[in-house]
Design an enzyme around this catalytic site. Structure first.
Site, PDB file in Angstrom:
ATOM      1  N   SER A  90      -5.968  -8.919   7.691  1.00 52.17           N
ATOM      2  CA  SER A  90      -5.012  -7.855   7.908  1.00 52.17           C
ATOM      3  C   SER A  90      -4.467  -8.109   9.450  1.00 52.17           C
ATOM      4  O   SER A  90      -4.965  -8.174  10.324  1.00 52.17           O
ATOM      5  CB  SER A  90      -5.426  -6.712   7.564  1.00 52.17           C
ATOM      6  OG  SER A  90      -6.273  -6.080   8.512  1.00 52.17           O
ATOM      7  N   ASP A 115      -7.226   3.949  12.688  1.00 50.35           N
ATOM      8  CA  ASP A 115      -5.821   4.743  12.701  1.00 50.35           C
ATOM      9  C   ASP A 115      -5.880   5.990  11.977  1.00 50.35           C
ATOM     10  O   ASP A 115      -5.200   6.851  12.302  1.00 50.35           O
ATOM     11  CB  ASP A 115      -4.900   3.561  11.913  1.00 50.35           C
ATOM     12  CG  ASP A 115      -4.378   2.308  12.965  1.00 50.35           C
ATOM     13  OD1 ASP A 115      -4.705   2.540  14.067  1.00 50.35           O
ATOM     14  OD2 ASP A 115      -3.866   1.250  12.313  1.00 50.35           O
ATOM     15  N   ASP A 118       0.642  -1.114  -0.059  1.00 46.59           N
ATOM     16  CA  ASP A 118       0.065  -0.099   0.084  1.00 46.59           C
ATOM     17  C   ASP A 118       0.748   1.248  -0.018  1.00 46.59           C
ATOM     18  O   ASP A 118       0.711   1.986  -1.014  1.00 46.59           O
ATOM     19  CB  ASP A 118      -0.777   0.104   1.375  1.00 46.59           C
ATOM     20  CG  ASP A 118      -2.077  -1.090   1.217  1.00 46.59           C
ATOM     21  OD1 ASP A 118      -1.898  -2.074   0.540  1.00 46.59           O
ATOM     22  OD2 ASP A 118      -3.291  -0.412   1.704  1.00 46.59           O
ATOM     23  N   ARG A 166       0.314   4.420  17.741  1.00 41.80           N
ATOM     24  CA  ARG A 166       0.112   5.752  17.038  1.00 41.80           C
ATOM     25  C   ARG A 166       0.688   6.921  17.448  1.00 41.80           C
ATOM     26  O   ARG A 166       1.268   7.823  16.437  1.00 41.80           O
ATOM     27  CB  ARG A 166      -1.254   5.483  16.579  1.00 41.80           C
ATOM     28  CG  ARG A 166      -2.005   4.319  16.037  1.00 41.80           C
ATOM     29  CD  ARG A 166      -1.073   3.852  14.610  1.00 41.80           C
ATOM     30  NE  ARG A 166      -1.446   2.765  14.184  1.00 41.80           N
ATOM     31  CZ  ARG A 166      -0.674   1.856  13.757  1.00 41.80           C
ATOM     32  NH1 ARG A 166       0.527   1.881  14.038  1.00 41.80           N
ATOM     33  NH2 ARG A 166      -1.165   0.659  12.996  1.00 41.80           N
TER      34      ARG A 166
END
Lengths: 422, 422, 422, 422
Positions: C182, C126, C18, C97
């Site tokens: 994922s 996210d 990605d 994050r």
């Protein structure tokens, strides 16, 4: 408590009939008694009180001016933290107890005393506040509370017994008439309870109020003031008409009391819940505190972040309850205060208010740390706010609600709305 | 929203310039428009509004009187639940939105409409309240919100554009002067925002208020009333001087508005936090709601259990936030209301108040379910309260505090109090 | 976002398909792209990732080791504050994050970049966490989020499109097989979602787990460890059998991961609520974090005051929600952390645990600041606890309950208990 | 309590040494004693207990089977409401006290008794739970608690005194060895405290556990079960291997105990905070309750709305504390339960779990009222979720954070991030 040995006792002495008799009974048991008089802003003749304590037999008398620490460490943080008990009471009595108890413990330590004594009754909140503070500050200090001592209670069953005892023992007491209620006064407020007030259906008598004028008698023009805050604490009060400016904590608070009281601000009549499980009727006059309360809430409007306000207001009832119940000196209070101090860091600025007919009416506010202002509005121009964003915001927030309604329909729940959508 | 097919649309139509122009633009896109006018107590000529909607091209006009359901289902439960947003705002606008949206959805269903439309802007709270209610009640109903449509926004950049469009299209609009702020009115309150009020340093102009008299102009004698509650809901209002008694919900609320307003009760000037993240200055007049708010809080004093009050007050900020943000129809609101209804079961009784100079002053209260009364006091006699019990109560509560202080000392924590105890 | 000028962009680059494709499309638009690779403990060949970023066209590559700050500033405070989302999830992804975003913003500042870019999707958490952190730290920094750009979304409708684009543009990507779910990995945990896991009725496949052994395969004897805490933060981990001691934060946490994982500790399979309003199935492996979580809760048992624990636990859900939703850098988080740090001051001591068959079992704890110990027991002797005190304590607490029952009877409430007392 | 007249007393009698001696001392004072034995699922020979009570002198013996009401009215609602005390204890003892006290009060009413008596000590929680329940249900009923009576305490200073008294008075007591800890058992759990467990540094002895196997000895293959819930209450338990299905509340709970215990599920070792202010070490075995707790949390994942979950979890600590402290019968509990019942209405469905090596591992769940499913996903297609919406959602949520950072910079706050933006 029924200890028979001679002790050195520090008694919280007010000069009133009760503590005068307590002083004497302690002496009669052979104890040495140090009288401790706390000045938290009530109207008294301190020299006269000290003289009477000595005449009654106190080995030593301490008259302590606690006004500044009362204002700085207790009143201001309480108002900044939105302390209101049961939606109405600003906690004037409860806030005075921790500084009084703290100094009493300090004196006991300095004097090497064995015990501290107080004259609070066994049904009220003050006994709890005093004794929890003693326990928190000097865990092993003995506490003497005559109004919970069966022997003392048996001997003094009413005011006449106390008066007779005082006369008999030549205790110098002020010749005060029997009041139809009991009262407590300090820099923050005056409270009234018991007696005639016990019937909640009966309104308070107008003549009992001393700090606030009746709404019928307040001035016909407002007093216009400005209060300046730093970290949610008032650092200056200005009269916008005569230019007077006060910056000393006690002075500025006293000024707010005087002006607030002249305009009839801060009366409360309520039935509240005591920590000991009893409902109790209380009437309060808190002029300056009420003005400050409205002013700091108003400043928060422009300077406090929304979510910080939510969390602060979530803890304020706990904060108020801890104050009311006597847990000022406690680890949970330290926890709350750590968060509150953080939330108060940007509460800087000025609020202008009209004091008028019982109201403290905000008439404008500004702040260097305002979250509401020109620069932030211009941020919109820089792409901060796009009407289209609101669409996305709403649709995302509506997802849950849509799902819930669809489930209600699928499960045939009676709460489902009728719908042609099948 | 950019759908090109002809649709049947139910538009929330106020008769003002904005929704008149929206009606026209929807017609110009080829949609059929049903005008829906909600009477929530604002002062309007309903026939005239309906006539103008028809003249502008509405295929049908609904004028719906929602006053009673607004009072019964929204205003009364909100006040019973102590709904106050950010410590001051009684939520008059927010409470009117759910009944308006609900009826609009009902009409859309009845008429087989494809969409509902509203004229709320993209920066305010009302768009959220309308659209969340639509989503909650009819999850798949299309929403048309022109003030968030880029095309519409580009065409109408200000009031002059709207006026020009109305003139050009011969839309009958009332000749109202451009106001220096915007306003919303309903049975519960009147609100003011924007324009001159955007500067939080500037006080509101006296002339804008319509529901409440200025404190300078209120009567010199109080109005004495009694409000009777059953399950925290007012069931009667009595004027204690002239004997007037009102029991119809709308009538009694309107009476409280009139009398409260005459005495200048219920003005608020504040900076609040919108759901969309912006701070906003709002000015409110809520006379009747403010009187009721004080009355029911006062009755709770004698009739609500202390710990129930604690829990209720813990949830009240959430309750208020849900109302403000537009989540009246939501599972979380059902959760809160289930608890609140339980807490309101014993809130029965009468409160007497003086309405005077901006205040609603409780002057006495009584209740058949009072937790404060004779019988319970006599319970003391039956062994319910013994002063000695307080000693045990305090000592047990102090255990934790003692332990904490001893730990602070042992660990040499700077927060430990000095002590001769080693 | 649809800006057409050449910009300098700092892209959070993982080396996966990605972000490799995103890097290329940004270059194709004429932007300069700095690739930023964050090492938060995932297993990767950093040199290879950097090489590929350069080959794809990044003007510069930053590979940043954030492990220590991740552990010290995020993992440890979260566990100390009892951060668990919806009663189960220890927040491993959410906690990584903020440090990643913070460093990205720092690089953007150092490099004078115009924008930051990330590869998170438009339905997940996210995107919110990255973008809220950017906004909080650099309010005016532009954000590029291709997975929410309609043009990008139209071009890349699935993995095959990305693979084709990579091939066409000779982007060096690792030849990884298409996974049926994922995953995200860092020092704290490994998470799994989507694909096969979308059906909540289907259990996770055993083979997907990499950090924790299956319960069938864990050792037959426990690993016995001791964790030492200062201020609720682990300062040492000791293996009680082989004497190994680790004090470096990353080392000790990695050791807990290894040993915890070997014993199958820390798997969670749940359906959780995303901030964007969607329910989502998540599977997690958090071995070391789970061990620490149990250890610090256990130490709190002896060292945290009861009422502090109540208040901390009242705020923990808010704390967890803020972390989950992406509000680490926010004034409300500062508020909570100020209180939490206060509550953690005395959480010092040692907890011994057995790691065994998926459990971290406390086997004993001690603390210099224990509120549970000899000295405090001896306080009892000094008059701290008298059985008689309990009587007073209970009777005072029962007052309310008695009054409530009497009211129920008097009002004929059906909830009243039957009684011969009339 | 030191009343000298002859009374009719209903004694909660367990058949153990303590209550046997209490029975005798009450008789020696001239009281009539009715022995009341509550079967809440502990292992006992009820006939033998009844016989011994009669032999000791009880005028009447009630042996009451409370198992079904204990499960239905107390255990199930507690687990549904996420009742966990201090993050770990499932409240097995606390939950058994209200049904025991309620029946005792009912018997006292039926028998026209003057007092109820119990054998709980003055330092524990049970005295509070019994006496608060008595007070709540029969406000004026006299309570006799010998273990707080100074005279009784002086006479019986330890177990040897009790044994001597029993021997002397020919009280038939079971010849049980002196245990190195005390224990309480019922259908929900077995608890252990005191004695050897008083040192929190010492782990519990393996041999004391009776309801759960040691992790070393649990089966090598899981038991696979399915639990079906209606309104968050289990209505069926199925063994997925042998097809066994149980629907009776007591039977299914007992089955979960048996299977859970066989797999070593539900042991807790903790230091907790008693209501009387003391920290106390407790060890618990709660096999079936632990399985149910995990199952219902898992089902909530798919079936409970996010914001309802937030509010429920906000009240769960209060709910747990009320249970622990003995306030089951209280208006505040009614308040919480009203809300909880509302939240449980859609918690319907099935959870499959593996019981294995101390874990109850969810292996899949489904629900007719799932908020996570096909139809809702297809709602996305109908315009429910657009990636673009997330942009708006985030930008609106970021507004506050941007404003806060800009204020920090303007005021030169050290917490401001460095920035080239000036």
């Amino acid at each position: 408590m029924a200890s028979e040995t001679k002790k050195k006792v520090v008694l919280a002495y007010s000069g009133g009939l009760d503590t005068a008799c307590i002083l004497k009974t302690l002496l009669q048991k052979g104890h040495e008694v140090i009288a401790y008089v706390a000045d938290v802003g009530q109207q008294e003749d301190w020299d006269d009180i000290a003289r009477r304590a000595r005449e009654t037999g106190a080995s030593k008398v301490y008259v302590e001016d606690l006004k500044e620490e009362f204002v700085r460490e207790f009143i201001f943080p309480a108002i900044a933290g939105n302390a209101i008990y049961e939606n109405r009471y600003l906690l004037g009595t409860a806030l005075a107890r921790p500084p009084i108890a703290r100094r009493q413990v300090e004196i006991a330590t300095r004097e090497g005393a064995d015990a501290v004594a107080h004259g609070a009754t066994g049904k009220g909140n003050d006994q709890v506040r005093f004794e929890l503070a003693y326990a928190a500050l000097r865990p092993r200090l003995e506490v003497i509370a005559p109004w919970k001592d069966p022997e003392f209670l048996a001997r003094f069953q009413g005011r006449p017994d106390l008066l007779a005892f005082a006369k008999e023992n030549r205790i110098p007491v002020e010749a005060t008439a029997d009041k139809p209620y009991s009262s407590d006064e300090n820099l923050m407020h005056r409270s009234w309870e018991a007696g005639l007030l016990e019937d909640p259906a009966v309104p308070p008598r107008e003549e009992m109020f001393t700090l606030t004028r009746s709404l019928e008698d307040t001035p016909d023009t407002p007093t216009r003031i400005e209060i300046e805050f730093r970290d949610a604490v008032p650092v200056a009060v200005r009269n916008l008409e005569d230019g007077l400016e006060l910056t000393d904590p006690v002075d500025l608070f006293q000024y707010l009391n005087d002006e607030g009281g002249r305009h009839g601000i801060g009366r409360v009549d309520m039935v509240e819940n005591r920590y000991v499980g009893i409902k109790s009727r209380g009437v309060y006059e808190t002029p300056g505190g009420t003005v400050l309360h409205h002013a700091v809430r108003d400043l928060e409007g422009i300077a406090m972040d929304r979510e910080v306000l939510r969390l602060r207001d979530m803890l304020s009832p706990n904060f108020s309850e801890l104050i009311y119940n006597g847990f000022w000196f406690s680890p949970e209070m330290d926890f709350i205060q750590a968060a509150f101090r953080q939330s108060e860091k940007l509460i800087d600025g000025r609020v202008r208010l009209d004091l008028f007919r019982g109201h403290a009416i905000p008439r404008g506010r500004d702040s260097h740390s305002s979250l509401y202002d020109q620069e932030l509005s211009s941020m919109d121009v820089a792409g901060g706010y796009d009407q289209k964003d609101a669409d996305g915001f709403i649709r995302i927030n509506a997802l849950r609600l849509r799902a819930h309604q669809l489930i209600l329909r699928r499960t045939g729940d009676p709460a489902a709305t009728e719908s042609p959508e099948g």
